[in-house]
Design an enzyme around this catalytic site. Sequence first.
Site, PDB file in Angstrom:
ATOM      1  N   GLU A   1      -4.802  -8.935   1.024  1.00 47.47           N
ATOM      2  CA  GLU A   1      -5.412  -8.621   2.323  1.00 47.47           C
ATOM      3  C   GLU A   1      -6.909  -8.473   2.147  1.00 47.47           C
ATOM      4  O   GLU A   1      -7.369  -7.785   1.239  1.00 47.47           O
ATOM      5  CB  GLU A   1      -4.893  -7.288   2.896  1.00 47.47           C
ATOM      6  CG  GLU A   1      -3.520  -7.349   3.477  1.00 47.47           C
ATOM      7  CD  GLU A   1      -3.070  -6.007   4.059  1.00 47.47           C
ATOM      8  OE1 GLU A   1      -3.922  -5.172   4.430  1.00 47.47           O
ATOM      9  OE2 GLU A   1      -1.851  -5.803   4.129  1.00 47.47           O
TER      10      GLU A   1
ATOM     11  N   GLU B   1       0.808  -1.228   0.000  1.00 42.06           N
ATOM     12  CA  GLU B   1       0.000   0.000   0.000  1.00 42.06           C
ATOM     13  C   GLU B   1       0.839   1.275   0.000  1.00 42.06           C
ATOM     14  O   GLU B   1       0.819   2.041   0.973  1.00 42.06           O
ATOM     15  CB  GLU B   1      -0.975   0.003   1.190  1.00 42.06           C
ATOM     16  CG  GLU B   1      -1.916  -1.179   1.186  1.00 42.06           C
ATOM     17  CD  GLU B   1      -3.033  -1.069   2.222  1.00 42.06           C
ATOM     18  OE1 GLU B   1      -3.054  -0.101   3.001  1.00 42.06           O
ATOM     19  OE2 GLU B   1      -3.896  -1.967   2.236  1.00 42.06           O
TER      20      GLU B   1
END
Length: 496
Positions: free
Chosen positions: A375, A174
Amino acid sequence: MYDDAVLPGTVRFPSTFTLGASTAAYQIEGAVREGGRGVSIWDTFSHTAGKIADGATGDVAADHYHRVEEDLDLMADLHLAAYRFSISWPRIIPAGEGEINEAGLAFYSDLVDGLLARGIDPIVTLNHWDLPQALEDRYGGWRGRETAYAFERYAEVVGHTLGDRVAVWSTHNEPWNNSFSGYGSGAFAPGGTRHADALAAAHHLNLAHGLGVQALRRTISRPDARVSVALNIFRIEAESDSPADREAARIYDAVANRVFTGPMLRGEYPADLLEDTREITDWGFVRPGDVETIHQPIDLLGVNYYEVMHVKANPAPAAASEGGTEFPGSERVSFVRRPELARTAMDWGVEPRGLEEHLVALSAEFPGLPIMVMENGAAFLDVVELLADGTRRVMDVDRTQYLAGHVAATHRALERGANVVGYFAWSLLDNFEWTSGYRPRFGIVHVDYDTLERTPKLSSHWFAQLCATGVIPELAATAVDAELGAGALAAIHVAP
Ligand code: FCB
Protein backbone atom coordinates in the site's frame (compact mmCIF):
# COMPACT_ATOMS: atom_id res chain seq x y z
CA MET A 1 7.24 20.71 -3.17
CA TYR A 2 8.54 17.16 -3.40
CA ASP A 3 12.08 16.13 -2.72
CA ASP A 4 12.25 13.80 -5.71
CA ALA A 5 12.61 14.69 -9.34
CA VAL A 6 11.11 12.06 -11.61
CA LEU A 7 13.32 11.48 -14.61
CA PRO A 8 11.15 11.65 -17.71
CA GLY A 9 10.68 8.39 -19.51
CA THR A 10 13.97 6.81 -18.60
CA VAL A 11 13.32 4.87 -15.42
CA ARG A 12 12.17 1.35 -16.09
CA PHE A 13 11.22 -1.44 -13.69
CA PRO A 14 12.36 -4.97 -14.45
CA SER A 15 9.65 -7.07 -16.08
CA THR A 16 9.53 -9.30 -12.99
CA PHE A 17 8.42 -6.30 -10.87
CA THR A 18 4.68 -6.42 -10.01
CA LEU A 19 2.62 -3.23 -10.33
CA GLY A 20 -0.93 -3.22 -9.05
CA ALA A 21 -3.59 -1.59 -6.91
CA SER A 22 -5.09 -2.46 -3.52
CA THR A 23 -8.48 -2.43 -1.84
CA ALA A 24 -10.10 -4.01 1.22
CA ALA A 25 -13.45 -5.76 1.56
CA TYR A 26 -15.21 -3.57 4.10
CA GLN A 27 -13.98 -0.40 2.41
CA ILE A 28 -15.44 -1.14 -1.04
CA GLU A 29 -17.91 -4.03 -1.11
CA GLY A 30 -21.12 -2.79 0.52
CA ALA A 31 -23.92 -5.42 0.32
CA VAL A 32 -23.37 -6.11 3.97
CA ARG A 33 -26.62 -8.00 4.37
CA GLU A 34 -26.50 -9.90 1.09
CA GLY A 35 -25.18 -13.22 -0.12
CA GLY A 36 -25.39 -14.81 3.31
CA ARG A 37 -22.79 -12.50 4.86
CA GLY A 38 -22.60 -12.38 8.66
CA VAL A 39 -22.06 -9.23 10.73
CA SER A 40 -18.52 -7.92 11.20
CA ILE A 41 -17.16 -5.77 14.02
CA TRP A 42 -16.91 -2.90 11.51
CA ASP A 43 -20.67 -3.12 10.86
CA THR A 44 -21.31 -2.82 14.57
CA PHE A 45 -18.73 -0.10 15.09
CA SER A 46 -19.78 2.03 12.11
CA HIS A 47 -23.39 1.83 13.25
CA THR A 48 -22.43 3.08 16.70
CA ALA A 49 -23.18 6.78 17.06
CA GLY A 50 -20.16 9.04 17.19
CA LYS A 51 -17.55 6.57 15.94
CA ILE A 52 -17.30 7.55 12.25
CA ALA A 53 -17.17 10.96 10.57
CA ASP A 54 -20.61 11.99 9.28
CA GLY A 55 -22.09 8.77 10.71
CA ALA A 56 -20.85 6.93 7.61
CA THR A 57 -21.02 3.14 7.37
CA GLY A 58 -19.77 0.53 4.91
CA ASP A 59 -23.33 -0.56 4.06
CA VAL A 60 -22.99 0.57 0.44
CA ALA A 61 -19.38 1.76 0.22
CA ALA A 62 -18.30 1.68 -3.45
CA ASP A 63 -20.90 -1.03 -4.14
CA HIS A 64 -18.16 -3.24 -5.50
CA TYR A 65 -20.15 -6.37 -4.64
CA HIS A 66 -22.68 -5.46 -7.33
CA ARG A 67 -20.21 -3.89 -9.74
CA VAL A 68 -17.52 -6.53 -9.88
CA GLU A 69 -17.61 -6.91 -13.65
CA GLU A 70 -17.34 -3.17 -14.22
CA ASP A 71 -14.48 -2.94 -11.73
CA LEU A 72 -12.66 -5.86 -13.34
CA ASP A 73 -12.89 -4.13 -16.72
CA LEU A 74 -11.56 -0.98 -15.11
CA MET A 75 -8.58 -2.91 -13.77
CA ALA A 76 -7.93 -4.34 -17.22
CA ASP A 77 -8.06 -0.81 -18.69
CA LEU A 78 -5.45 0.20 -16.12
CA HIS A 79 -3.16 -2.66 -17.22
CA LEU A 80 -2.78 -3.81 -13.62
CA ALA A 81 -0.48 -6.80 -13.36
CA ALA A 82 -2.02 -7.70 -10.02
CA TYR A 83 -4.95 -6.73 -7.81
CA ARG A 84 -4.75 -6.92 -4.04
CA PHE A 85 -8.07 -7.32 -2.27
CA SER A 86 -9.22 -8.73 1.03
CA ILE A 87 -11.75 -11.40 1.83
CA SER A 88 -14.55 -10.64 4.22
CA TRP A 89 -14.36 -13.41 6.83
CA PRO A 90 -18.08 -13.07 7.70
CA ARG A 91 -18.95 -13.67 4.03
CA ILE A 92 -17.16 -17.02 4.19
CA ILE A 93 -18.00 -18.13 7.73
CA PRO A 94 -20.84 -15.86 8.94
CA ALA A 95 -20.49 -16.80 12.62
CA GLY A 96 -16.67 -16.84 12.48
CA GLU A 97 -16.56 -20.58 12.95
CA GLY A 98 -18.83 -23.41 11.97
CA GLU A 99 -21.06 -23.18 8.95
CA ILE A 100 -19.48 -22.19 5.64
CA ASN A 101 -21.35 -19.86 3.29
CA GLU A 102 -20.86 -21.22 -0.21
CA ALA A 103 -22.25 -18.03 -1.78
CA GLY A 104 -19.44 -16.05 -0.16
CA LEU A 105 -16.79 -18.42 -1.48
CA ALA A 106 -18.39 -18.27 -4.93
CA PHE A 107 -18.20 -14.47 -4.96
CA TYR A 108 -14.43 -14.50 -4.44
CA SER A 109 -13.91 -17.50 -6.67
CA ASP A 110 -15.62 -15.64 -9.51
CA LEU A 111 -13.58 -12.53 -8.75
CA VAL A 112 -10.37 -14.57 -8.96
CA ASP A 113 -11.48 -16.13 -12.25
CA GLY A 114 -12.42 -12.69 -13.58
CA LEU A 115 -8.96 -11.40 -12.75
CA LEU A 116 -7.13 -14.34 -14.29
CA ALA A 117 -9.26 -14.10 -17.42
CA ARG A 118 -7.96 -10.54 -17.80
CA GLY A 119 -4.35 -11.50 -17.10
CA ILE A 120 -4.38 -9.93 -13.61
CA ASP A 121 -2.81 -11.86 -10.74
CA PRO A 122 -4.97 -12.15 -7.60
CA ILE A 123 -3.36 -11.12 -4.31
CA VAL A 124 -5.45 -11.98 -1.28
CA THR A 125 -5.48 -10.66 2.28
CA LEU A 126 -7.36 -12.89 4.70
CA ASN A 127 -7.77 -10.37 7.52
CA HIS A 128 -8.20 -6.70 6.73
CA TRP A 129 -9.85 -6.06 10.14
CA ASP A 130 -13.51 -7.04 9.49
CA LEU A 131 -13.68 -9.79 12.10
CA PRO A 132 -16.98 -11.66 12.45
CA GLN A 133 -18.94 -10.03 15.28
CA ALA A 134 -19.76 -13.49 16.64
CA LEU A 135 -16.09 -13.98 17.55
CA GLU A 136 -16.03 -10.62 19.31
CA ASP A 137 -19.09 -11.69 21.30
CA ARG A 138 -17.87 -15.19 22.05
CA TYR A 139 -14.14 -14.75 22.62
CA GLY A 140 -13.58 -11.01 22.97
CA GLY A 141 -12.35 -10.93 19.38
CA TRP A 142 -8.57 -10.85 19.08
CA ARG A 143 -8.28 -10.55 22.87
CA GLY A 144 -9.11 -14.25 22.90
CA ARG A 145 -6.80 -17.07 21.90
CA GLU A 146 -9.70 -19.03 20.38
CA THR A 147 -9.99 -16.41 17.63
CA ALA A 148 -6.55 -17.42 16.35
CA TYR A 149 -7.73 -21.02 15.95
CA ALA A 150 -10.92 -19.86 14.25
CA PHE A 151 -8.69 -17.89 11.85
CA GLU A 152 -6.68 -21.03 11.11
CA ARG A 153 -9.86 -22.86 10.07
CA TYR A 154 -11.01 -19.88 7.99
CA ALA A 155 -7.58 -19.76 6.26
CA GLU A 156 -7.87 -23.43 5.48
CA VAL A 157 -11.33 -23.04 3.94
CA VAL A 158 -10.24 -20.15 1.73
CA GLY A 159 -6.92 -21.80 0.86
CA HIS A 160 -8.78 -24.92 -0.15
CA THR A 161 -11.11 -23.01 -2.50
CA LEU A 162 -8.80 -20.39 -4.01
CA GLY A 163 -5.42 -22.01 -3.45
CA ASP A 164 -5.10 -23.26 -7.01
CA ARG A 165 -5.30 -19.73 -8.42
CA VAL A 166 -4.15 -17.01 -6.00
CA ALA A 167 -0.62 -15.68 -6.57
CA VAL A 168 0.15 -14.08 -3.20
CA TRP A 169 -1.50 -14.59 0.18
CA SER A 170 -1.28 -12.32 3.19
CA THR A 171 -2.54 -13.52 6.54
CA HIS A 172 -3.15 -10.04 7.97
CA ASN A 173 -3.15 -6.42 6.93
CA GLU A 174 -1.53 -4.11 9.48
CA PRO A 175 -1.96 -6.09 12.69
CA TRP A 176 -0.75 -2.89 14.39
CA ASN A 177 -3.98 -1.07 13.64
CA ASN A 178 -6.00 -4.21 14.20
CA SER A 179 -4.69 -4.58 17.75
CA PHE A 180 -3.54 -1.21 19.05
CA SER A 181 -6.19 0.92 17.34
CA GLY A 182 -8.87 -1.73 17.82
CA TYR A 183 -8.26 -2.72 21.44
CA GLY A 184 -6.00 0.00 22.89
CA SER A 185 -6.77 3.50 21.64
CA GLY A 186 -10.37 2.63 20.78
CA ALA A 187 -10.17 4.46 17.44
CA PHE A 188 -11.03 1.38 15.38
CA ALA A 189 -13.47 -1.50 15.77
CA PRO A 190 -14.25 -2.97 18.19
CA GLY A 191 -13.29 0.16 20.16
CA GLY A 192 -11.47 -1.43 23.11
CA THR A 193 -9.40 0.83 25.36
CA ARG A 194 -7.04 -1.32 27.40
CA HIS A 195 -3.37 -1.56 26.59
CA ALA A 196 -3.18 -5.05 28.10
CA ASP A 197 -5.89 -6.12 25.65
CA ALA A 198 -4.04 -4.54 22.73
CA LEU A 199 -0.93 -6.53 23.61
CA ALA A 200 -2.95 -9.75 23.97
CA ALA A 201 -4.61 -8.98 20.61
CA ALA A 202 -1.20 -8.43 19.02
CA HIS A 203 -0.06 -11.81 20.30
CA HIS A 204 -3.19 -13.59 19.10
CA LEU A 205 -2.82 -11.95 15.69
CA ASN A 206 0.76 -13.18 15.63
CA LEU A 207 -0.38 -16.66 16.60
CA ALA A 208 -3.10 -16.56 13.94
CA HIS A 209 -0.45 -15.55 11.41
CA GLY A 210 1.66 -18.62 12.22
CA LEU A 211 -1.35 -20.93 12.22
CA GLY A 212 -2.65 -19.27 9.05
CA VAL A 213 0.64 -19.68 7.18
CA GLN A 214 0.60 -23.37 8.06
CA ALA A 215 -3.05 -23.71 6.99
CA LEU A 216 -2.25 -22.07 3.65
CA ARG A 217 0.78 -24.31 3.08
CA ARG A 218 -1.48 -27.33 3.67
CA THR A 219 -4.13 -26.21 1.20
CA ILE A 220 -2.73 -24.08 -1.62
CA SER A 221 -1.58 -25.72 -4.83
CA ARG A 222 -0.60 -22.99 -7.31
CA PRO A 223 3.07 -23.87 -7.75
CA ASP A 224 4.41 -20.30 -7.70
CA ALA A 225 2.08 -19.02 -4.95
CA ARG A 226 3.75 -17.02 -2.20
CA VAL A 227 2.70 -16.51 1.42
CA SER A 228 3.20 -13.20 3.19
CA VAL A 229 1.91 -10.73 5.74
CA ALA A 230 1.27 -7.01 5.15
CA LEU A 231 2.78 -4.96 7.97
CA ASN A 232 2.77 -1.20 8.26
CA ILE A 233 6.28 -1.28 9.63
CA PHE A 234 6.79 2.37 10.51
CA ARG A 235 9.74 4.29 9.18
CA ILE A 236 10.72 5.93 12.48
CA GLU A 237 13.28 8.72 12.51
CA ALA A 238 14.51 10.28 15.74
CA GLU A 239 14.71 14.07 15.61
CA SER A 240 18.24 14.05 17.01
CA ASP A 241 20.96 11.68 18.10
CA SER A 242 20.37 12.58 21.74
CA PRO A 243 19.92 9.53 23.99
CA ALA A 244 16.44 10.78 24.95
CA ASP A 245 15.22 11.09 21.36
CA ARG A 246 16.73 7.75 20.43
CA GLU A 247 15.03 6.19 23.43
CA ALA A 248 11.67 7.58 22.24
CA ALA A 249 12.29 6.00 18.83
CA ARG A 250 13.22 2.71 20.47
CA ILE A 251 10.05 2.60 22.59
CA TYR A 252 7.85 3.21 19.58
CA ASP A 253 9.75 0.81 17.33
CA ALA A 254 9.42 -1.98 19.93
CA VAL A 255 5.68 -1.67 20.44
CA ALA A 256 4.68 -0.80 16.87
CA ASN A 257 7.14 -2.73 14.69
CA ARG A 258 9.16 -5.34 16.54
CA VAL A 259 6.13 -6.71 18.43
CA PHE A 260 5.24 -8.26 15.05
CA THR A 261 8.54 -8.65 13.20
CA GLY A 262 10.18 -10.13 16.33
CA PRO A 263 8.10 -13.29 16.64
CA MET A 264 7.18 -13.55 12.94
CA LEU A 265 10.63 -13.07 11.43
CA ARG A 266 13.13 -13.68 14.23
CA GLY A 267 11.30 -16.16 16.45
CA GLU A 268 11.23 -14.06 19.63
CA TYR A 269 9.50 -11.17 21.33
CA PRO A 270 11.96 -8.32 21.83
CA ALA A 271 13.33 -8.28 25.39
CA ASP A 272 13.02 -4.49 25.60
CA LEU A 273 9.31 -4.64 24.72
CA LEU A 274 8.66 -7.20 27.47
CA GLU A 275 10.51 -4.95 29.89
CA ASP A 276 8.72 -1.75 28.74
CA THR A 277 5.28 -3.33 29.21
CA ARG A 278 5.98 -5.23 32.45
CA GLU A 279 3.55 -3.14 34.46
CA ILE A 280 0.77 -3.57 31.91
CA THR A 281 0.84 -7.32 31.43
CA ASP A 282 2.80 -10.40 32.48
CA TRP A 283 2.47 -11.70 28.88
CA GLY A 284 0.85 -14.82 30.32
CA PHE A 285 -1.09 -15.15 27.08
CA VAL A 286 2.10 -16.36 25.39
CA ARG A 287 2.04 -20.13 25.89
CA PRO A 288 4.95 -22.52 25.42
CA GLY A 289 5.41 -23.25 21.73
CA ASP A 290 3.55 -20.14 20.53
CA VAL A 291 6.59 -18.28 19.32
CA GLU A 292 7.75 -21.33 17.35
CA THR A 293 4.29 -21.51 15.76
CA ILE A 294 4.40 -17.82 14.84
CA HIS A 295 7.92 -18.05 13.39
CA GLN A 296 6.98 -19.64 10.06
CA PRO A 297 9.10 -19.07 6.98
CA ILE A 298 7.31 -16.64 4.65
CA ASP A 299 8.05 -15.97 0.99
CA LEU A 300 7.40 -12.26 0.90
CA LEU A 301 7.09 -9.32 3.28
CA GLY A 302 4.30 -6.85 2.53
CA VAL A 303 5.03 -3.29 3.65
CA ASN A 304 2.48 -0.47 3.72
CA TYR A 305 4.06 2.98 3.67
CA TYR A 306 2.48 6.42 3.84
CA GLU A 307 4.80 8.74 5.77
CA VAL A 308 7.87 8.98 7.98
CA MET A 309 7.19 9.04 11.72
CA HIS A 310 9.45 11.77 13.15
CA VAL A 311 9.77 11.32 16.88
CA LYS A 312 11.48 12.90 19.84
CA ALA A 313 11.33 12.46 23.58
CA ASN A 314 8.37 14.02 25.30
CA PRO A 315 10.09 16.39 27.74
CA ALA A 316 7.22 16.39 30.24
CA PRO A 317 5.51 13.03 30.09
CA ALA A 318 2.21 12.90 31.91
CA ALA A 319 1.69 9.82 34.03
CA ALA A 320 1.16 6.66 32.01
CA SER A 321 -2.50 6.29 31.31
CA GLU A 322 -4.75 3.44 30.31
CA GLY A 323 -6.91 3.46 27.22
CA GLY A 324 -7.44 6.25 24.80
CA THR A 325 -3.75 6.86 24.24
CA GLU A 326 -2.25 5.40 21.16
CA PHE A 327 0.06 2.73 22.61
CA PRO A 328 1.74 1.73 25.84
CA GLY A 329 4.60 4.17 26.47
CA SER A 330 3.15 6.81 24.17
CA GLU A 331 3.38 9.38 26.96
CA ARG A 332 7.16 9.30 26.48
CA VAL A 333 7.06 9.85 22.72
CA SER A 334 6.33 13.09 20.85
CA PHE A 335 5.45 13.09 17.17
CA VAL A 336 7.05 15.95 15.31
CA ARG A 337 5.16 17.73 12.57
CA ARG A 338 7.79 18.86 10.09
CA PRO A 339 6.62 22.25 8.75
CA GLU A 340 8.61 21.98 5.53
CA LEU A 341 6.72 18.95 4.30
CA ALA A 342 3.79 18.98 1.90
CA ARG A 343 0.81 17.26 3.53
CA THR A 344 -2.07 15.16 2.30
CA ALA A 345 -5.73 15.55 3.26
CA MET A 346 -5.05 13.09 6.09
CA ASP A 347 -2.40 15.58 7.31
CA TRP A 348 0.26 12.99 6.58
CA GLY A 349 3.66 14.37 5.53
CA VAL A 350 4.78 13.65 1.98
CA GLU A 351 8.25 12.07 1.99
CA PRO A 352 9.10 9.69 -0.84
CA ARG A 353 12.69 9.68 0.43
CA GLY A 354 11.37 7.85 3.51
CA LEU A 355 10.10 4.98 1.38
CA GLU A 356 13.45 4.67 -0.38
CA GLU A 357 15.38 4.57 2.90
CA HIS A 358 12.82 2.22 4.44
CA LEU A 359 13.08 -0.34 1.63
CA VAL A 360 16.87 -0.24 1.69
CA ALA A 361 16.95 -0.60 5.50
CA LEU A 362 14.36 -3.39 5.64
CA SER A 363 16.17 -5.33 2.96
CA ALA A 364 19.34 -5.13 5.03
CA GLU A 365 17.45 -6.11 8.18
CA PHE A 366 15.76 -9.15 6.61
CA PRO A 367 18.18 -10.48 4.01
CA GLY A 368 16.75 -12.89 1.50
CA LEU A 369 13.14 -11.81 2.12
CA PRO A 370 11.60 -10.07 -0.92
CA ILE A 371 9.55 -6.98 -0.06
CA MET A 372 6.38 -5.84 -1.77
CA VAL A 373 5.01 -2.34 -1.18
CA MET A 374 1.43 -3.46 -0.66
CA GLU A 375 0.00 0.00 0.00
CA ASN A 376 1.10 3.51 -0.82
CA GLY A 377 -1.06 6.45 -1.81
CA ALA A 378 -2.65 9.68 -0.72
CA ALA A 379 -5.93 11.44 -0.02
CA PHE A 380 -6.35 14.86 -1.58
CA LEU A 381 -9.37 17.01 -2.26
CA ASP A 382 -10.61 16.07 -5.73
CA VAL A 383 -12.30 18.38 -8.17
CA VAL A 384 -14.70 16.72 -10.60
CA GLU A 385 -14.96 18.70 -13.84
CA LEU A 386 -17.94 18.27 -16.08
CA LEU A 387 -16.93 18.93 -19.67
CA ALA A 388 -19.14 20.35 -22.40
CA ASP A 389 -19.33 16.98 -24.12
CA GLY A 390 -20.78 15.44 -20.97
CA THR A 391 -17.64 13.60 -19.88
CA ARG A 392 -16.15 14.02 -16.45
CA ARG A 393 -12.56 14.30 -15.44
CA VAL A 394 -10.55 14.57 -12.25
CA MET A 395 -7.15 16.23 -12.69
CA ASP A 396 -5.61 15.01 -9.43
CA VAL A 397 -2.16 16.33 -10.11
CA ASP A 398 -1.26 16.22 -6.40
CA ARG A 399 -2.07 12.49 -6.07
CA THR A 400 -0.30 11.75 -9.35
CA GLN A 401 2.79 13.57 -8.08
CA TYR A 402 2.58 11.69 -4.80
CA LEU A 403 2.47 8.36 -6.62
CA ALA A 404 5.17 9.36 -9.09
CA GLY A 405 7.45 10.45 -6.25
CA HIS A 406 6.98 7.20 -4.37
CA VAL A 407 7.23 4.96 -7.42
CA ALA A 408 10.49 6.71 -8.30
CA ALA A 409 11.67 6.27 -4.70
CA THR A 410 10.88 2.55 -4.94
CA HIS A 411 12.93 2.37 -8.11
CA ARG A 412 15.87 4.14 -6.47
CA ALA A 413 15.71 1.64 -3.61
CA LEU A 414 15.82 -1.14 -6.18
CA GLU A 415 18.90 0.41 -7.76
CA ARG A 416 20.52 0.57 -4.34
CA GLY A 417 20.07 -3.18 -4.03
CA ALA A 418 16.84 -3.36 -2.04
CA ASN A 419 15.02 -6.63 -2.60
CA VAL A 420 11.73 -5.00 -3.60
CA VAL A 421 9.55 -6.94 -6.00
CA GLY A 422 6.31 -4.98 -6.30
CA TYR A 423 4.39 -1.76 -5.70
CA PHE A 424 0.65 -1.38 -5.08
CA ALA A 425 -1.22 1.89 -5.15
CA TRP A 426 -3.73 2.48 -2.38
CA SER A 427 -6.37 2.53 -3.65
CA LEU A 428 -8.04 1.41 -6.83
CA LEU A 429 -11.28 3.17 -5.86
CA ASP A 430 -12.35 5.93 -3.50
CA ASN A 431 -13.69 4.10 -0.47
CA PHE A 432 -14.75 4.00 3.18
CA GLU A 433 -11.70 5.29 5.02
CA TRP A 434 -12.49 3.76 8.42
CA THR A 435 -13.20 6.40 11.10
CA SER A 436 -12.81 9.19 8.55
CA GLY A 437 -15.75 7.82 6.53
CA TYR A 438 -15.99 8.95 2.92
CA ARG A 439 -14.28 12.32 3.30
CA PRO A 440 -10.74 11.35 2.33
CA ARG A 441 -10.48 10.06 -1.21
CA PHE A 442 -7.55 7.71 -1.84
CA GLY A 443 -8.74 6.25 -5.14
CA ILE A 444 -7.02 6.58 -8.49
CA VAL A 445 -10.57 6.09 -9.73
CA HIS A 446 -13.19 8.52 -8.46
CA VAL A 447 -16.47 7.17 -7.06
CA ASP A 448 -19.53 9.41 -7.00
CA TYR A 449 -21.25 8.27 -3.82
CA ASP A 450 -24.68 9.39 -5.07
CA THR A 451 -24.62 7.55 -8.39
CA LEU A 452 -21.71 5.17 -7.69
CA GLU A 453 -20.35 6.16 -11.08
CA ARG A 454 -16.62 5.53 -11.55
CA THR A 455 -14.41 8.17 -13.17
CA PRO A 456 -10.74 7.33 -13.71
CA LYS A 457 -8.64 10.21 -12.39
CA LEU A 458 -5.48 11.59 -14.01
CA SER A 459 -3.51 9.47 -11.52
CA SER A 460 -5.09 6.31 -12.93
CA HIS A 461 -4.10 7.29 -16.48
CA TRP A 462 -0.59 7.91 -15.26
CA PHE A 463 -0.56 4.61 -13.36
CA ALA A 464 -1.97 2.72 -16.34
CA GLN A 465 0.91 3.97 -18.48
CA LEU A 466 3.37 2.86 -15.83
CA CYS A 467 1.75 -0.58 -15.60
CA ALA A 468 1.65 -0.98 -19.37
CA THR A 469 5.27 -0.04 -19.98
CA GLY A 470 7.18 -0.43 -16.72
CA VAL A 471 8.56 3.04 -17.45
CA ILE A 472 7.80 5.89 -15.05
CA PRO A 473 5.78 8.29 -17.23
CA GLU A 474 6.18 12.02 -17.43
CA LEU A 475 3.17 13.77 -15.92
CA ALA A 476 2.46 16.21 -18.73
CA ALA A 477 2.67 13.47 -21.35
CA THR A 478 0.10 11.45 -19.43
CA ALA A 479 -2.48 14.20 -19.55
CA VAL A 480 -2.00 14.71 -23.29
CA ASP A 481 -2.03 10.98 -24.09
CA ALA A 482 -5.21 10.48 -22.12
CA GLU A 483 -6.73 13.50 -23.88
CA LEU A 484 -7.48 14.93 -20.49
CA GLY A 485 -6.37 18.36 -21.63
CA ALA A 486 -9.06 18.51 -24.30
CA GLY A 487 -12.61 19.77 -23.95
CA ALA A 488 -14.03 23.00 -22.70
CA LEU A 489 -14.80 23.31 -19.06
CA ALA A 490 -18.54 23.42 -18.43
CA ALA A 491 -18.74 23.29 -14.69
CA ILE A 492 -16.71 22.44 -11.64
CA HIS A 493 -17.94 20.36 -8.76
CA VAL A 494 -15.86 20.08 -5.66
CA ALA A 495 -16.31 16.60 -4.29
CA PRO A 496 -17.26 16.70 -0.61
C1 FCB B 1 -3.99 1.70 5.83
C2 FCB B 1 -5.06 0.65 5.67
C3 FCB B 1 -5.93 0.83 4.47
C4 FCB B 1 -6.25 2.28 4.21
C5 FCB B 1 -4.99 3.12 4.20
C6 FCB B 1 -5.21 4.57 3.90
O1 FCB B 1 -3.64 1.81 7.16
O2 FCB B 1 -4.47 -0.62 5.59
O3 FCB B 1 -7.09 0.06 4.66
O4 FCB B 1 -7.20 2.74 5.09
O5 FCB B 1 -4.35 2.99 5.45
